[in-house]
Motif scaffolding. Structure first.
Motif, PDB file in Angstrom:
ATOM      1  N   VAL A  50      -1.662  -7.638   6.008  1.00  0.00           N
ATOM      2  CA  VAL A  50      -2.954  -7.533   6.058  1.00  0.00           C
ATOM      3  C   VAL A  50      -3.301  -8.770   5.299  1.00  0.00           C
ATOM      4  CG1 VAL A  50      -4.904  -6.228   4.982  1.00  0.00           C
ATOM      5  CG2 VAL A  50      -3.085  -5.293   5.864  1.00  0.00           C
ATOM      6  N   GLY A  71       4.083  -0.918   8.103  1.00  0.00           N
ATOM      7  CA  GLY A  71       2.744  -1.253   8.408  1.00  0.00           C
ATOM      8  C   GLY A  71       2.206  -2.635   8.967  1.00  0.00           C
ATOM      9  N   ASN A  72       1.302  -2.802   8.676  1.00  0.00           N
ATOM     10  CA  ASN A  72       0.657  -4.362   8.995  1.00  0.00           C
ATOM     11  C   ASN A  72       0.812  -5.347   7.913  1.00  0.00           C
ATOM     12  OD1 ASN A  72      -0.663  -3.513  11.579  1.00  0.00           O
ATOM     13  ND2 ASN A  72      -1.672  -2.249  10.150  1.00  0.00           N
ATOM     14  N   THR A 117       0.979  -1.123   0.020  1.00  0.00           N
ATOM     15  CA  THR A 117      -0.047   0.166  -0.021  1.00  0.00           C
ATOM     16  C   THR A 117       0.876   1.432  -0.039  1.00  0.00           C
ATOM     17  OG1 THR A 117      -0.110   0.040   2.599  1.00  0.00           O
ATOM     18  CG2 THR A 117      -2.046  -1.292   1.385  1.00  0.00           C
ATOM     19  N   ASP A 153       1.422  -1.117   4.256  1.00  0.00           N
ATOM     20  CA  ASP A 153       1.344  -2.309   4.703  1.00  0.00           C
ATOM     21  C   ASP A 153       1.643  -3.615   3.315  1.00  0.00           C
ATOM     22  OD1 ASP A 153      -0.220  -1.481   7.122  1.00  0.00           O
ATOM     23  OD2 ASP A 153      -1.924  -1.544   5.840  1.00  0.00           O
ATOM     24  N   SER A 211       4.451  -3.596  12.485  1.00  0.00           N
ATOM     25  CA  SER A 211       3.203  -3.833  13.343  1.00  0.00           C
ATOM     26  C   SER A 211       2.570  -5.380  13.272  1.00  0.00           C
ATOM     27  CB  SER A 211       2.057  -2.949  12.601  1.00  0.00           C
ATOM     28  OG  SER A 211       2.672  -1.472  12.565  1.00  0.00           O
ATOM     29  N   LYS A 245      -3.503  -7.901  10.327  1.00  0.00           N
ATOM     30  CA  LYS A 245      -4.780  -7.542  10.359  1.00  0.00           C
ATOM     31  C   LYS A 245      -5.620  -8.395   9.355  1.00  0.00           C
ATOM     32  CE  LYS A 245      -5.998  -3.410  10.162  1.00  0.00           C
ATOM     33  NZ  LYS A 245      -6.079  -1.960   9.546  1.00  0.00           N
ATOM     34  N   VAL A 260       0.107  -6.974   1.769  1.00  0.00           N
ATOM     35  CA  VAL A 260      -1.393  -7.218   1.652  1.00  0.00           C
ATOM     36  C   VAL A 260      -1.101  -8.508   1.009  1.00  0.00           C
ATOM     37  CG1 VAL A 260      -3.676  -7.009   0.937  1.00  0.00           C
ATOM     38  CG2 VAL A 260      -2.245  -5.066   1.628  1.00  0.00           C
ATOM     39  N   SER A 284      -3.530  -0.425  -3.877  1.00  0.00           N
ATOM     40  CA  SER A 284      -2.235  -1.329  -3.570  1.00  0.00           C
ATOM     41  C   SER A 284      -1.380  -1.614  -5.102  1.00  0.00           C
ATOM     42  CB  SER A 284      -2.561  -2.416  -2.634  1.00  0.00           C
ATOM     43  OG  SER A 284      -3.641  -3.102  -3.420  1.00  0.00           O
TER      44      SER A 284
END
Length: 440
Positions: free
Chosen positions: A171, A168-169, A124, A135, A224, A227, A137, A236
């Motif tokens: 995902v 980030g995460n 992202t 993130d 992170s 999620k 993904v 993205s």
């Protein structure tokens, strides 16, 4: 039945079994229209029927079944269109993992043997000096065999792109499972762990040691957490596309180890248990009532299949496989070739292709074995009772006795020879199934 003869399937199966049968006038087949399962004549050789009677008597002698109460036991033996033995063969009984035969048939018919499931990896944010600002993904595409090795290969591909850290995460979207963990949050946590070799537990390190020598250890640190989202961010950037093993190898692994999670994922991929049930019955040309399913794995007494339907589905899979230059042995474990999973500790005639089924009070075995006198002999045995171990031993002895009476085949028929090496670890080559679409 007339439709079957008109389509040439009968001739195909007769040739496949190496059985010579006197030609039958199509008009005479009207008498057999209510008899699905490709049975048009009884076998004049009493070997099959005799072996069934002796087997049932033995169950009573060993007190595995109460005297004169064999209704809960189902047996069907067939060679081409010849019925060799039958006891409750058309009665749907709790079939346990014989359910995976139906799942295999419908998945193979729906997708084809070379189908590969895709797992997409996106970002992202931009990549700057090895750091992905955003993130990572993961969009799952239903791969039933995404395991440690797949994740290691994915992490190494990200490193090749220059990605070493995610701000980030992680995902998770779509249908993503890892190590047969279908809860997306838990699957994501496993993936996060696998992407960073600094967090590997002993099990991951061991699996890495089995990969090709020189395989790097990935270092992708995700700052992170994990999620789960309903869909990927449309803004993205797609980084890479990971392809699963071909479906034929996925089905083989599922059946060798009788993996319930893999079976359920494949069943869901084709539309769920109702679709598996109806489609399998249609493809096998047996009554819908002989295949009753609540899932694709066989967990639960409500999954019921008749022995005849189990044989008919295996025949249908063999027919489908041969159209792709494969055989049933490429999709199920084979005695003398496989010694992994459910084939371990079984004592079956050489080159017998089989599928087991086990619940607390169910022991089932279905498959095909080559013989000299009757070509390919298809069989299904469903036992009800709590002494599962004794039932397994009895099933093996039943097939050994039948094989002796019909004489052992001098060689493995070409129509039953495996084409896929069983010694190749399914995860080898995972790195070659990553299509990098960014950098690298």
């Amino acid at each position: 039945m007339l439709e079957l003869f008109g389509s040439g399937l009968i001739s195909f199966w007769l040739e496949m079994a190496g059985v010579q049968v006197k030609p039958i006038n199509p008009l005479d087949l009207l008498a057999w229209q209510g008899s699905p399962g490709l049975v048009v004549t009884a076998d004049p050789n009493p070997a099959g029927a005799t072996t069934v009677l002796e087997y049932l008597k033995g169950l009573q002698t060993l007190k595995l079944v109460a005297a004169n109460q064999t209704e809960s036991q189902g047996i069907w033996i067939q060679s081409g269109p010849m019925l060799m033995g039958n006891h409750q063969g058309t009665v749907p009984l709790p079939a346990a993992s014989l359910t995976k035969i139906a799942t295999s048939l419908v998945a193979l018919n729906n997708f084809g043997p070379d189908h590969q499931f895709q797992t997409l990896v996106s970002a992202t944010g931009p990549l700057q000096n090895g750091v992905l600002q955003g993130d990572l993904v993961i969009t799952g595409g239903g791969d039933p065999l995404f395991v440690w090795e797949e994740a290691i290969a994915l992490g190494n591909s990200l490193n090749k792109m220059g990605i070493k850290r995610i701000t980030g995460n992680l995902v998770i979207t779509g249908n993503f499972a890892m190590n047969f963990q279908r809860n997306p949050l838990l699957a994501g946590q496993l993936l996060k762990q696998a992407l960073n070799s600094g967090t590997w537990p002993r099990g991951v390190a061991f699996q890495h040691s089995l990969m090709p020598k020189g395989t790097p250890k990935p270092q992708v640190v995700i700052a992170s957490g994990v999620k789960v989202e309903d869909q990927a961010n449309p803004q993205s950037t797609l980084l890479l596309r990971h392809y699963s093993l071909p479906l034929k190898q996925i089905i083989k692994e599922m059946n060798v180890f009788s993996n319930n999670e893999m079976a359920q994922m494949l069943a869901e991929a084709v539309g769920g248990a109702p679709i598996v049930q109806s489609t399998a019955a249609a493809l096998a040309r047996v009554p819908q009532s002989e295949i009753q399913l609540i899932n694709g794995s066989g967990l639960g007494q409500e999954n019921r299949i008749s022995p005849r339907a189990a044989c008919a589905m295996l025949m249908a899979i063999q027919h489908e496989a041969l159209t792709h230059q494969l055989s049933l042995a490429d999709l199920f474990p084979v005695s003398g070739f496989d010694n992994r999973g459910t084939m371990h500790s079984r004592h079956l005639p050489i080159a017998t292709v089989m599928k087991t089924g086990t619940l607390r009070d169910v022991s089932a075995l279905a498959g095909v074995m080559p013989t000299r006198d009757r070509g390919l002999v298809w069989f299904a045995i469903i036992n009800r009772g709590t002494n599962v171990s004794a039932f397994r031993t009895g099933q093996d002895q039943f097939l050994q006795r039948l094989s002796q009476r019909l004489q052992v085949a001098s060689s493995v028929p070409a129509t039953l020879a495996p084409h896929i090496s069983v010694n190749t670890l399914p995860q080898l080559g995972a790195a070659n199934r990553n299509e990098m679409l960014y950098g690298g």
